[in-house]
Design a protein around this motif. Structure first.
Motif, mmCIF file in Angstrom:
data_model
loop_
_atom_site.group_PDB
_atom_site.id
_atom_site.type_symbol
_atom_site.label_atom_id
_atom_site.label_comp_id
_atom_site.label_asym_id
_atom_site.label_seq_id
_atom_site.Cartn_x
_atom_site.Cartn_y
_atom_site.Cartn_z
ATOM 1 N N ALA A 1 -5.885 1.743 -2.831
ATOM 2 C CA ALA A 1 -5.508 0.591 -2.009
ATOM 3 C C ALA A 1 -6.615 0.299 -0.995
ATOM 4 O O ALA A 1 -7.471 1.153 -0.728
ATOM 5 C CB ALA A 1 -4.192 0.874 -1.299
ATOM 6 N N SER B 1 0.827 -1.208 0.000
ATOM 7 C CA SER B 1 0.000 0.000 0.000
ATOM 8 C C SER B 1 0.862 1.259 0.000
ATOM 9 O O SER B 1 0.567 2.236 -0.701
ATOM 10 C CB SER B 1 -0.942 -0.006 1.197
ATOM 11 N N TYR C 1 -5.799 -9.226 -1.685
ATOM 12 C CA TYR C 1 -5.501 -7.799 -1.680
ATOM 13 C C TYR C 1 -6.305 -7.137 -2.802
ATOM 14 O O TYR C 1 -5.971 -7.284 -3.981
ATOM 15 C CB TYR C 1 -4.008 -7.573 -1.886
#
Length: 407
Positions: free
Chosen positions: A294, A283, A306
């Motif tokens: 993010a 991130s 993610y």
């Protein structure tokens, strides 16, 4: 090699960022299995007792998992889908009753509703996290609503305290699908502990795994008993009767699964922390990229996968990243769960269409969910075994693709 050649996407003939596979939950590179699990399996095999009905591993796991989460009761079963079916069975809906849930999850969140002859009602999601919101759930409640199943998507907790307050006001139950969110904190407790029942999965790709398996937690003794009975054909073994109290299935966990899970539990905190550490590194490395968002993380995201929100074509992003050696999935699902043939076309019990005979799930039902799946959601596999170098390669690939694709 000149700068232009380095910046050319691999899909267009450039050099990929990475040629070695990243650690993966699909093999040993991305799993934390070692001698502890081997010894656990050997212990069970040498005992000669592989059935959780008479063995010691399953009850020990239930006690350990309840203790880990601070729950009054834990009930083990054969899969995460089974865990959700146990929870819906504890709600005990009448045919045609409604249970509100999300259009972005695995179908294991939805099919247990239909298997208990209730109707799934899909509420829209937050456009960034993909989680149900109190506002969308409130708008979906009717006099026939009996429960809400909230999913903590990708490891980010939903607004579960607010959802519990909403459910309490309406006298309905809140079920938490925590399959992707082990040990995700909610204040001073964890997901699974705010709702009436929390459900967990031990499938291959989850934070911890025994291949398959499920667990539920609750503080309600009656819910726990009904779930335990439902996992064992309604058979009240504690009263030493060979009888069957209500319609139910066999969702029992085996001793082998329980023994592996007990070994995995000892590693869970480390798995979660390492996933968080790697995610924070990524991130930070992409924070400056315009059009790339993010995952929001207030110290509570546990990163089963993610997720990114991008402004370009997510399928093109996914294909370009994959060519760079970084697997990626554009949209996560092919379509919202309500668009799957089993739901939209009512392919259920024979030709009856039951329990969806009078229900429509039109295009546009949940606009935010459809936008995420169709245009904005990009999902990267995540792993506790990623090194700093692995994460740096992922960041480099994202930056490379962003440079080529973003306007």
């Amino acid at each position: 090699m000149d700068k232009r050649s380095n910046s050319r996407l691999a899909r267009d003939g450039g050099t990929p960022v990475r040629t070695d596979p990243l650690p993966s939950t699909m093999d040993a590179s991305g799993r934390r299995f070692d001698d502890d699990e081997v010894k656990a399996v050997e212990r069970v095999l040498r005992s000669g007792m592989l059935s959780g009905t008479w063995g010691t591993e399953v009850p020990a796991l239930e006690l350990e998992f309840a203790s880990l989460l601070g729950a009054g009761y834990a009930v083990a079963c054969s899969s995460g889908t089974a865990a959700l079916h146990l929870a819906v069975a504890a709600v005990n809906p009448e045919p045609g009753d409604e249970i509100i849930t999300t259009p972005i999850s695995d179908m294991g969140t939805v099919f247990p509703i239909m298997m208990q002859n209730a109707v799934p009602v899909f509420a829209d999601v937050d456009p960034i996290t993909g989680n149900l919101t109190p506002e969308t759930v409130a708008a979906a409640i009717t006099p026939r609503t009996k429960a809400v199943i909230v999913v903590h998507l990708f490891g980010k907790p939903a607004a579960v305290r607010e959802l519990r307050e909403l459910c309490d006001r309406h006298g309905i139950l809140l079920i938490e699908d925590c399959a992707q969110a082990y040990l995700a904190p909610v204040g001073d407790t964890y997901v699974g502990r705010i709702g009436h029942i929390g459900c967990f999965s031990l499938q291959q790709t989850k934070h911890i795994s025994a291949g398959d398996g499920g667990l539920t937690v609750t503080d309600d003794a009656q819910h726990a008993r009904r779930m335990r009975l439902f996992a064992d054909k309604g058979w009240p073994r504690d009263t030493d009767e060979r009888t069957y109290l209500f319609l139910a299935l066999n969702y029992r966990m085996t001793e082998l699964v329980a023994s592996v899970t007990r070994a995995q539990l000892t590693k869970l905190r480390g798995v979660v922390q390492d996933r968080r550490t790697a995610a924070a590194r990524l991130s930070a490395a992409i924070v400056d990229l315009a059009g790339v968002t993010a995952p929001p993380d207030g110290g509570d995201h546990v990163y089963w996968q993610y997720p990114l929100i991008v402004s370009g074509d997510v399928r093109e992003w996914a294909a370009a990243l994959t060519a760079e050696g970084i697997p990626a999935n554009g949209g996560y699902l092919t379509s919202p769960l309500y668009a799957a043939p089993a739901v939209r076309e009512r392919i259920t019990y024979g030709r009856s269409g039951f329990p969806l005979r009078d229900v429509e799930y039109p295009v546009g039902l949940c606009p935010n969910a459809e936008e995420l799946i169709g245009r904005t959601l990009l999902v990267l596999p995540w792993n506790e075994n990623y090194t700093d170098a692995d994460v740096d390669d992922i960041a480099a690939a994202i930056r490379k693709v962003h440079h080529a694709l973003e306007p």
